[in-house]
Design a protein around this motif. Structure first.
Motif, PDB file in Angstrom:
ATOM      1  N   LEU A 173       5.636 -10.721  -3.501  1.00  0.00           N
ATOM      2  CA  LEU A 173       4.686  -9.616  -3.624  1.00  0.00           C
ATOM      3  C   LEU A 173       5.189  -8.372  -2.904  1.00  0.00           C
ATOM      4  N   MET A 174       6.007  -8.573  -1.858  1.00  0.00           N
ATOM      5  CA  MET A 174       6.625  -7.427  -1.181  1.00  0.00           C
ATOM      6  C   MET A 174       7.440  -6.630  -2.199  1.00  0.00           C
ATOM      7  N   ALA A 175       8.226  -7.363  -3.005  1.00  0.00           N
ATOM      8  CA  ALA A 175       9.059  -6.711  -4.019  1.00  0.00           C
ATOM      9  C   ALA A 175       8.183  -5.999  -5.052  1.00  0.00           C
ATOM     10  N   ILE A 176       7.144  -6.699  -5.520  1.00  0.00           N
ATOM     11  CA  ILE A 176       6.314  -6.118  -6.583  1.00  0.00           C
ATOM     12  C   ILE A 176       5.569  -4.876  -6.104  1.00  0.00           C
ATOM     13  N   THR A 177       4.999  -4.938  -4.873  1.00  0.00           N
ATOM     14  CA  THR A 177       4.255  -3.759  -4.423  1.00  0.00           C
ATOM     15  C   THR A 177       5.206  -2.601  -4.124  1.00  0.00           C
ATOM     16  N   THR A 178       6.386  -2.912  -3.564  1.00  0.00           N
ATOM     17  CA  THR A 178       7.369  -1.854  -3.333  1.00  0.00           C
ATOM     18  C   THR A 178       7.712  -1.173  -4.652  1.00  0.00           C
ATOM     19  N   PHE A 179       7.870  -2.003  -5.690  1.00  0.00           N
ATOM     20  CA  PHE A 179       8.174  -1.525  -7.028  1.00  0.00           C
ATOM     21  C   PHE A 179       7.049  -0.628  -7.542  1.00  0.00           C
ATOM     22  N   LEU A 180       5.808  -1.097  -7.404  1.00  0.00           N
ATOM     23  CA  LEU A 180       4.664  -0.341  -7.930  1.00  0.00           C
ATOM     24  C   LEU A 180       4.433   0.965  -7.178  1.00  0.00           C
ATOM     25  N   GLN A 181       4.849   0.991  -5.889  1.00  0.00           N
ATOM     26  CA  GLN A 181       4.681   2.219  -5.118  1.00  0.00           C
ATOM     27  C   GLN A 181       5.425   3.378  -5.756  1.00  0.00           C
ATOM     28  N   GLY A 182       6.456   3.058  -6.557  1.00  0.00           N
ATOM     29  CA  GLY A 182       7.251   4.101  -7.197  1.00  0.00           C
ATOM     30  C   GLY A 182       6.499   4.832  -8.301  1.00  0.00           C
ATOM     31  N   PHE A 183       5.341   4.305  -8.688  1.00  0.00           N
ATOM     32  CA  PHE A 183       4.606   4.911  -9.800  1.00  0.00           C
ATOM     33  C   PHE A 183       3.236   5.371  -9.351  1.00  0.00           C
ATOM     34  N   GLY A 240       1.359 -15.648 -10.766  1.00  0.00           N
ATOM     35  CA  GLY A 240       0.686 -16.278  -9.636  1.00  0.00           C
ATOM     36  C   GLY A 240      -0.076 -17.528 -10.065  1.00  0.00           C
ATOM     37  N   ALA A 241      -0.848 -17.416 -11.155  1.00  0.00           N
ATOM     38  CA  ALA A 241      -1.628 -18.556 -11.636  1.00  0.00           C
ATOM     39  C   ALA A 241      -0.713 -19.704 -12.046  1.00  0.00           C
ATOM     40  N   LEU A 242       0.402 -19.381 -12.718  1.00  0.00           N
ATOM     41  CA  LEU A 242       1.357 -20.413 -13.143  1.00  0.00           C
ATOM     42  C   LEU A 242       1.964 -21.143 -11.949  1.00  0.00           C
ATOM     43  N   ARG A 280      -5.124 -11.258  -1.909  1.00  0.00           N
ATOM     44  CA  ARG A 280      -3.682 -11.117  -1.886  1.00  0.00           C
ATOM     45  C   ARG A 280      -3.215 -10.082  -2.891  1.00  0.00           C
ATOM     46  N   LEU A 281      -3.753 -10.151  -4.101  1.00  0.00           N
ATOM     47  CA  LEU A 281      -3.317  -9.199  -5.124  1.00  0.00           C
ATOM     48  C   LEU A 281      -3.920  -7.828  -4.871  1.00  0.00           C
ATOM     49  N   GLY A 282      -5.073  -7.803  -4.251  1.00  0.00           N
ATOM     50  CA  GLY A 282      -5.748  -6.524  -4.038  1.00  0.00           C
ATOM     51  C   GLY A 282      -6.629  -6.209  -5.231  1.00  0.00           C
ATOM     52  N   ILE A 283      -7.794  -5.635  -4.937  1.00  0.00           N
ATOM     53  CA  ILE A 283      -8.766  -5.373  -5.997  1.00  0.00           C
ATOM     54  C   ILE A 283      -8.227  -4.370  -7.016  1.00  0.00           C
ATOM     55  N   LEU A 284      -7.471  -3.376  -6.537  1.00  0.00           N
ATOM     56  CA  LEU A 284      -6.944  -2.365  -7.467  1.00  0.00           C
ATOM     57  C   LEU A 284      -5.958  -2.974  -8.450  1.00  0.00           C
ATOM     58  N   LEU A 285      -5.015  -3.797  -7.929  1.00  0.00           N
ATOM     59  CA  LEU A 285      -4.017  -4.404  -8.809  1.00  0.00           C
ATOM     60  C   LEU A 285      -4.692  -5.331  -9.814  1.00  0.00           C
ATOM     61  N   LEU A 286      -5.685  -6.080  -9.327  1.00  0.00           N
ATOM     62  CA  LEU A 286      -6.382  -7.023 -10.197  1.00  0.00           C
ATOM     63  C   LEU A 286      -7.119  -6.292 -11.313  1.00  0.00           C
ATOM     64  N   LEU A 287      -7.785  -5.194 -10.950  1.00  0.00           N
ATOM     65  CA  LEU A 287      -8.523  -4.445 -11.967  1.00  0.00           C
ATOM     66  C   LEU A 287      -7.577  -3.776 -12.952  1.00  0.00           C
TER      67      LEU A 287
END
Ligand SMILES: [K+]
Ligand SMILES: [K+]
Lengths: 466, 466
Positions: B95-105, B28-30, B438-445
């Protein structure tokens, strides 16, 4: 159940079948009705106080709120002021006793008689049952208020020449402070004593001691000989003491920070020691007491400062104390849950103890329901019919409305100059808010649904994504 | 770990050891850095757009917020507008793809490579692993946006004579709507199409479909043949659909209610069907999209209406969708917990399924941390240094500040006319808010602390009173 048919016996049987929450609600309503008639009578008040003004004042007193549409020193006779003090003690110590009593139970569904018997039999209060607990609550209260009155009389209100007047002012303000009521005898509350360290100190101490609750005082007193080892104290006591201290300090720091930037605000042109005294007092007072030593209005406080006061009013005092709000332990539980989540834990840990999930669930329910209730109040405040001649100012901005509703719901009594300007619809909304806020949404709901058996159906677990 | 010493290999090794959250933050920063330089160049924008304006616009686009301090149609060249659309797709679908991906864990601590391998091996997405899932997300997105563009071109923007212009307007607004970005090509957003049912309908549908997330769309599509039996759908799907529908309807009813009483407000002098269309659209749009078909300001909406919009912005869209906010399922979990508490239950039951306590705990953490973050933003917004010449209006009331910060944090983009008037300090606060929101506090932490092993110490349980 009853086989006798006289109305009196029927009433007695009905009363005995009430649950504790139902008993509390019914008693509260009865006291308000009787108190209103009493206060409106010429014995207690001048002609300016009609039934409506009396109803509002009694509701505010019995819920220890302190919002007022009359001037206590001008509109009430000495007997009226005594009645007011009596209502405040009834509301403050009375609910202190009832909540302390209810804390002994996980569920609130059995009948009052049953409860009282159970309380006597099981000695679950650790001091010999219900009677001694009630006595201890009364004795503690009167001791603390007595000491406060003596100190205020001797070193505080020294500018009042008449000894009787000085004594009554000392006693009334101690009663008002210990019960977190926030009623003052003078129109400007305590603004005239802003710089008096004795008045500030005594009133603030009364508020804090009244606010932490009897269980904490009792725990401290029992362990007074070995207080160096704080671990003897229960988790509840340690949590209450720590969150109270943190809230006081951070509230004061926050107010110092926000009001630095408010041009024309209350701490402009003050010395640093006055800053500290004013913000500390206001931080302590906002969590339910509702006294003020500086003028409160949308002009003298910044928006951010008012928001901070709203948050402090929402949190309120500790459970089993004389104060209102969602309670310090509820707030601490949610903060603990937040920290646990952010650390990736799956359980809430506070002071090296795991908090049961049911406590977290209750905390969520209380906070959400309370927040929704207050926001609904603020929405309703604006839309009522305007009775001609009543309101001198009909539009308030959103922050003023939210502040006033939070002040009523948290039974705080801080006022931006809104309450007396509202029409009767708005004042009705505040009265309902005070009543609901004082009893608490959970107690009120268990009064309504308490007797109904709760279905215990087990459902399969299923994950959702959040 | 790495045995090679060339910088490139070191970088590659470092990248491979990143966790998914860390990878997301770094990427995101890049993208923001590269995008800023690109957008500030004369190829993409006029002289009015310096590095600061480009940085703000790119941050707003990649976080699909839509807050803007430039006029897209006037200040950006066609290539600039294309770049903006590209950034919106990257931010939304990415981010839709990334969060969908992370939901699997359940936990988020293993390395990216490991994750990708695990995803491929375990086929936990139910459609043949990660590759097919990503493809499906892209195909779904482009199909929906394609259909929308065709309908908008044929029946919606029929007042635009130039075919190329009409096509670009249709495509851009569909991209902006499906990705919940809320960017418009025109200075008044969609106010000129307030009464056009096709434009309203298409944009609203794009927003809703983009907002419910790929898992829900996939679940619906898989079960399309037997949708009469809704029980085939997962709890997650049913919960998302029901809370989305309820929030849309209650949001619209709420706005109708609050704006009835606002003199000079946006629905004054409108027909009943216009009322319905405007409030429905605004209710849908406030939960992250950020389009508006009526002028937004503190003058055209009542305080209560703005508060309602703030709540809708806070709740936001559904997890795994293109929208932001705390998410509909988080809100539904807390409401479920509230209902359970008020009913005296000890577990959270939604749709006859028990929600695990860990989910409730996460919901509490997300909501509390988010609320605290937004309030801190609003406090910080007011105290920055004022750079001379920049602000044309320096004081905003509390509600305007809170609204703007919530709009940034929820990546909504609704604007009361505050953003462009803020000084650079205020705009910086908003940029940080958009990124964190956008990233959400949980993802950021978990990006910051993710690699640290979590101590698993068991503590004894102890009750507290609340
Ligand atoms: K009070
Ligand atoms: K948006």
């Amino acid at each position: 159940m009853s086989l006798t048919s006289t109305p009196w016996n029927a009433l007695k049987t009905w009363r005995q079948r009430l649950t504790v929450p139902q008993f509390t609600v019914v008693t509260g309503a009865l006291v308000i009705a009787v108190g209103t008639v009493l206060l409106a009578s010429p014995l207690c008040s001048t002609d300016d106080v009609g039934l409506w003004q009396a109803l509002f004042t009694v509701t505010s007193a019995i819920t220890v709120t302190g919002l007022s549409i009359i001037d206590v020193s001008r509109d009430l006779t000495p007997l009226g002021q005594l009645t007011l003090a009596g209502l405040i003690i009834t509301g403050g110590l009375g609910l202190m006793a009832i909540t302390t009593f209810l804390q002994g139970f996980v569920q609130g569904n059995s009948g009052l008689r049953q409860r009282l018997d159970k309380g006597r039999a099981l000695d679950e209060f650790g001091v010999g049952g219900i009677g001694p607990t009630f006595n201890s609550i009364l004795i503690t209260g009167f001791c603390v208020m007595g000491i406060g009155t003596v100190v205020l009389y001797a070193f505080g209100f020294t500018d009042i020449a008449n000894p009787l007047e000085r004594f009554w002012a000392s006693l009334f303000h101690c009663i008002s402070a210990y019960n977190n009521a926030g009623f003052g005898l003078w129109g400007d509350n305590l603004v005239r004593y802003r710089d008096n360290p004795v008045v500030n100190g005594v009133i603030a101490s009364m508020i804090v001691v009244g606010g932490i609750g009897w269980r904490v005082i009792n725990d401290l007193w029992t362990n007074r000989a070995r207080l160096q080892g704080l671990r003897r104290l229960s988790l509840h006591t340690r949590l209450v003491l720590r969150s109270t201290a943190l809230l006081i300090v951070f509230g004061a720091l926050g107010l110092m920070f926000t009001e630095q930037f408010a041009a024309g605000g209350v701490i402009e042109n003050l010395q640093w020691w006055q800053d500290i005294q004013v913000t500390l007092f206001q931080s302590i007072s906002a969590r339910t007491a509702g006294f003020n030593t500086v003028p409160l209005s949308i002009k003298t406080f910044s928006d951010a400062g008012l928001l901070l006061l709203i948050v402090l009013m929402f949190i309120g005092a500790s459970p089993g104390g004389t104060g209102g709000g969602i309670k310090t332990t509820t707030f601490a539980t949610l903060m603990g849950a937040t920290r646990s989540t952010l650390q990736g834990r799956e359980e809430v840990v506070i002071h090296r103890r795991q908090i049961p999930d049911t406590v977290v669930l209750r905390a969520v329910g209380v906070v959400m329901a309370s927040a929704i209730f207050v926001i609904l109040m603020a929405l309703l405040l604006g839309i009522g019919p305007t009775t001609s001649g009543e309101p001198t100012r009909t539009t308030f901005n959103f922050l003023e409305k939210l502040f006033t509703c939070m002040s009523a719901f948290g039974t705080v009594g801080l006022d931006l100059g809104v309450t007396a300007q509202l029409n009767r619809w708005g004042q009705l909304v505040l009265m309902v808010g005070m009543f609901v806020g004082r009893l608490g949404i959970l107690l009120l709901l268990s009064a309504i649904y308490g007797s109904r058996p709760q279905p215990r159906v087990g459902y399969p677990r299923e994950e959702i994504y959040i």
